[in-house]
Design an enzyme around this catalytic site. Sequence first.
Site, PDB file in Angstrom:
ATOM      1  N   ASN A 160       0.997  -1.282  -0.377  1.00 44.03           N
ATOM      2  CA  ASN A 160      -0.037  -0.140  -0.027  1.00 44.03           C
ATOM      3  C   ASN A 160       1.086   1.478  -0.398  1.00 44.03           C
ATOM      4  OD1 ASN A 160      -0.112  -0.536   2.838  1.00 44.03           O
ATOM      5  ND2 ASN A 160      -0.768   1.011   3.638  1.00 44.03           N
ATOM      6  N   GLY A 220       2.054  -5.797   6.812  1.00 45.69           N
ATOM      7  CA  GLY A 220       0.714  -6.293   7.134  1.00 45.69           C
ATOM      8  C   GLY A 220      -0.299  -6.279   7.004  1.00 45.69           C
ATOM      9  N   SER A 221      -0.873  -7.657   6.819  1.00 47.82           N
ATOM     10  CA  SER A 221      -2.802  -8.052   7.458  1.00 47.82           C
ATOM     11  C   SER A 221      -2.582  -8.218   9.073  1.00 47.82           C
ATOM     12  CB  SER A 221      -2.962  -8.516   6.226  1.00 47.82           C
ATOM     13  OG  SER A 221      -2.819  -9.762   5.794  1.00 47.82           O
ATOM     14  N   GLU A 252       4.216  -5.152  12.117  1.00 50.58           N
ATOM     15  CA  GLU A 252       2.952  -3.643  11.858  1.00 50.58           C
ATOM     16  C   GLU A 252       1.585  -3.989  11.300  1.00 50.58           C
ATOM     17  OE1 GLU A 252       3.621  -1.326  13.014  1.00 50.58           O
ATOM     18  OE2 GLU A 252       5.906  -1.325  13.745  1.00 50.58           O
ATOM     19  N   CYS A 295      -2.735   1.760   6.534  1.00 49.27           N
ATOM     20  CA  CYS A 295      -3.071   1.081   8.217  1.00 49.27           C
ATOM     21  C   CYS A 295      -4.129   1.717   8.965  1.00 49.27           C
ATOM     22  CB  CYS A 295      -1.531   0.194   8.288  1.00 49.27           C
ATOM     23  SG  CYS A 295      -0.866   1.325   8.226  1.00 49.27           S
TER      24      CYS A 295
HETATM   25  P1  NAD Z   1      -0.695  -9.176   3.377  1.00 46.85           P
HETATM   26  O1  NAD Z   1      -0.289  -9.119   4.553  1.00 46.85           O
HETATM   27  O2  NAD Z   1      -1.963  -9.385   2.553  1.00 46.85           O
HETATM   28  O3  NAD Z   1       0.605  -9.233   2.623  1.00 46.85           O
HETATM   29  C1  NAD Z   1       1.923  -8.262   3.066  1.00 46.85           C
HETATM   30  C2  NAD Z   1       3.139  -9.458   2.951  1.00 46.85           C
HETATM   31  O4  NAD Z   1       2.919 -11.002   3.380  1.00 46.85           O
HETATM   32  C3  NAD Z   1       3.319  -9.786   1.435  1.00 46.85           C
HETATM   33  O5  NAD Z   1       4.695  -9.119   0.776  1.00 46.85           O
HETATM   34  C4  NAD Z   1       2.650 -10.876   0.618  1.00 46.85           C
HETATM   35  O6  NAD Z   1       3.435 -10.950  -0.286  1.00 46.85           O
HETATM   36  C5  NAD Z   1       3.401 -11.346   2.330  1.00 46.85           C
HETATM   37  N1  NAD Z   1       2.579 -12.452   1.860  1.00 46.85           N
HETATM   38  C6  NAD Z   1       1.083 -12.955   2.114  1.00 46.85           C
HETATM   39  N2  NAD Z   1       0.296 -14.208   2.405  1.00 46.85           N
HETATM   40  C7  NAD Z   1       1.629 -14.529   2.937  1.00 46.85           C
HETATM   41  C8  NAD Z   1       1.619 -15.805   3.724  1.00 46.85           C
HETATM   42  N3  NAD Z   1       0.911 -17.173   4.274  1.00 46.85           N
HETATM   43  N4  NAD Z   1       2.838 -16.020   4.758  1.00 46.85           N
HETATM   44  C9  NAD Z   1       3.888 -15.193   4.657  1.00 46.85           C
HETATM   45  N5  NAD Z   1       3.557 -13.993   4.161  1.00 46.85           N
HETATM   46  C10 NAD Z   1       2.685 -13.772   3.173  1.00 46.85           C
HETATM   47  O7  NAD Z   1      -0.985  -7.617   3.183  1.00 46.85           O
HETATM   48  P2  NAD Z   1      -1.173  -6.673   1.762  1.00 46.85           P
HETATM   49  O8  NAD Z   1      -2.626  -6.765   1.485  1.00 46.85           O
HETATM   50  O9  NAD Z   1       0.020  -6.441   1.441  1.00 46.85           O
HETATM   51  O10 NAD Z   1      -0.890  -4.964   3.208  1.00 46.85           O
HETATM   52  C11 NAD Z   1      -2.006  -4.962   3.321  1.00 46.85           C
HETATM   53  C12 NAD Z   1      -2.635  -4.952   5.032  1.00 46.85           C
HETATM   54  O11 NAD Z   1      -1.458  -4.530   5.662  1.00 46.85           O
HETATM   55  C13 NAD Z   1      -3.515  -4.139   5.553  1.00 46.85           C
HETATM   56  O12 NAD Z   1      -3.734  -5.168   6.848  1.00 46.85           O
HETATM   57  C14 NAD Z   1      -2.776  -3.091   6.119  1.00 46.85           C
HETATM   58  O13 NAD Z   1      -3.853  -2.381   7.725  1.00 46.85           O
HETATM   59  C15 NAD Z   1      -1.698  -3.761   6.933  1.00 46.85           C
HETATM   60  N6  NAD Z   1      -0.500  -2.308   7.016  1.00 46.85           N
HETATM   61  C16 NAD Z   1      -0.217  -2.552   8.132  1.00 46.85           C
HETATM   62  C17 NAD Z   1       1.239  -0.837   8.318  1.00 46.85           C
HETATM   63  C18 NAD Z   1       1.346  -0.761   9.603  1.00 46.85           C
HETATM   64  O14 NAD Z   1       2.370   0.261   9.727  1.00 46.85           O
HETATM   65  N7  NAD Z   1       0.898  -1.267  10.775  1.00 46.85           N
HETATM   66  C19 NAD Z   1       1.344  -0.497   7.393  1.00 46.85           C
HETATM   67  C20 NAD Z   1       1.234  -0.736   6.028  1.00 46.85           C
HETATM   68  C21 NAD Z   1      -0.256  -2.034   5.744  1.00 46.85           C
END
Ligand code: NAD
Length: 458
Positions: free
Chosen positions: A117, A190-191, A212, A246
Amino acid sequence: MQEGDIKDLLQSQDQFFKSSSKTSVTERISILKKLKSSIKAHEKDIVEAVYKDFQKPEFEVLTSELFVAYKEINLFIKKIKNWSKPKSVSSAWLNFPSSDKIYHVPWGKILVIAPWNYPFQLAITPVIGAIACGNTVVLKPSEHAPYTADILEKIISEVFEAQQAKVIQGAVETAKLLLEQKWDYVFFTGSVPVGRIVSQQIAKHMTPHTLELGGKNPCIVDASANLDVAAKRICWGKFLNAGQTCIAPDYLLINADIKAEFQEKLISTLKAFYADGTFTDYARLIHEDHYERLTGLLKGQNIIYGGDSEPETNFLEPTLVDSPDFSSTLMEEEIFGPILPVYAYSSFDELETTINTFDKPLSLYVFSERKDFIKRVNESFDFGGGVINDTIVHFVNDKLPFGGVGASGLGNYHGKASFETFTRKKSIVKRKTWLDIPIKYPPYTHVDSFKSFMNLFR
Ligand code: NAD
């Protein structure tokens, strides 16, 4: 990259880490300067790459991707020498004579997994901190922002030897393969569901980590708030990056007495923000699945503004939804897009019931001119961080540690907090040998005198 190649890379990173001359503070400062020059040289490419990934406007790339990265590099260049100095602490007199110090040492090999994002900034900021603190890094950017991943790979390979920092691109399978390896620290953004998987996967090596994550961030508008300013600040924080932030407000809780008036102000603000109707200053959704998910969330909802969409370009207009049912999918999960549910509340109890329905959020926002109300909100809820009378701006102060609590995250970073995250404290007591009080050695002939001594503590 195959598993064998990853293992070879990690072995070379281990060797690099152990050669202290390569990771001295002076070396790190010069490599940070090189990184800064490379980012500067590729500024145009970065702006273009993020635009290609999801049509993020240039202004938003400059402010929320590049500026943040430059600030973090500059801070580390300025401070890392001072922060890294061992800290002397007073000795325990039981150890007399001794001198005691805390050393800030790097962890070693760090894996950074980044989301899509803010595809440049959220990948490079942890890399800056990790490298500045003397670690080696493998960065896996998100597969959903492939143009930015390419430019990140280009920059990192231009600046660093693979032994020090390397980008490995790939999707879930690659991330899983990387997580199989033994790291000294994992930094994941990530999520929430994937954060949980990451935690479980690295538990077998008991790897320390930062998560995060995200969540449903409430935004409260009290009747005393400056409504004109609140409307602008909420629309800005929510619809920047097309709501894919996020810390964006997830839903609004508006005092019932002013809800109708405030709703009108939100609508007129959105009309003014995107007056030309072309939405050039507005990002698109990252991919088709995200478009399908978000437009699906709107089905059957009471849309009071927006709602237009265009599948060919993954466009979804800034959209306001009136009081969606709390059991609807829209309210069951983090929205992470340009949809803002608006609710009325009539009492503080109601606020508490609503906010406490969800896990502890990453952020909370309150708009009010009443000190007692603001204090009560701050004391009643637990959340990662927040802002009074604005949204998302706590992110820009690198003196404020950034992170969540409970399901919204573990640990924090930015500025000094990044230094603390990417180093660990090593405590060393240096004893002198000119005095060696025998009381602690067997045979234990001083039990009674020690009992008397313990009276000082009882
Ligand atoms: P995501 O969790 O789908 O993916 C994040 C990363 O994890 C990617 O590089 C992806 O390839 C990897 N990934 C996906 N599935 C995985 C698995 N099963 N095992 C290991 N790695 C895996 O998140 P996204 O869609 O890229 O980002 C959106 C989410 O991130 C939202 O929930 C948002 O709130 C959160 N986010 C948090 C922050 C923060 O600083 N707290 C910042 C940005 C986004």
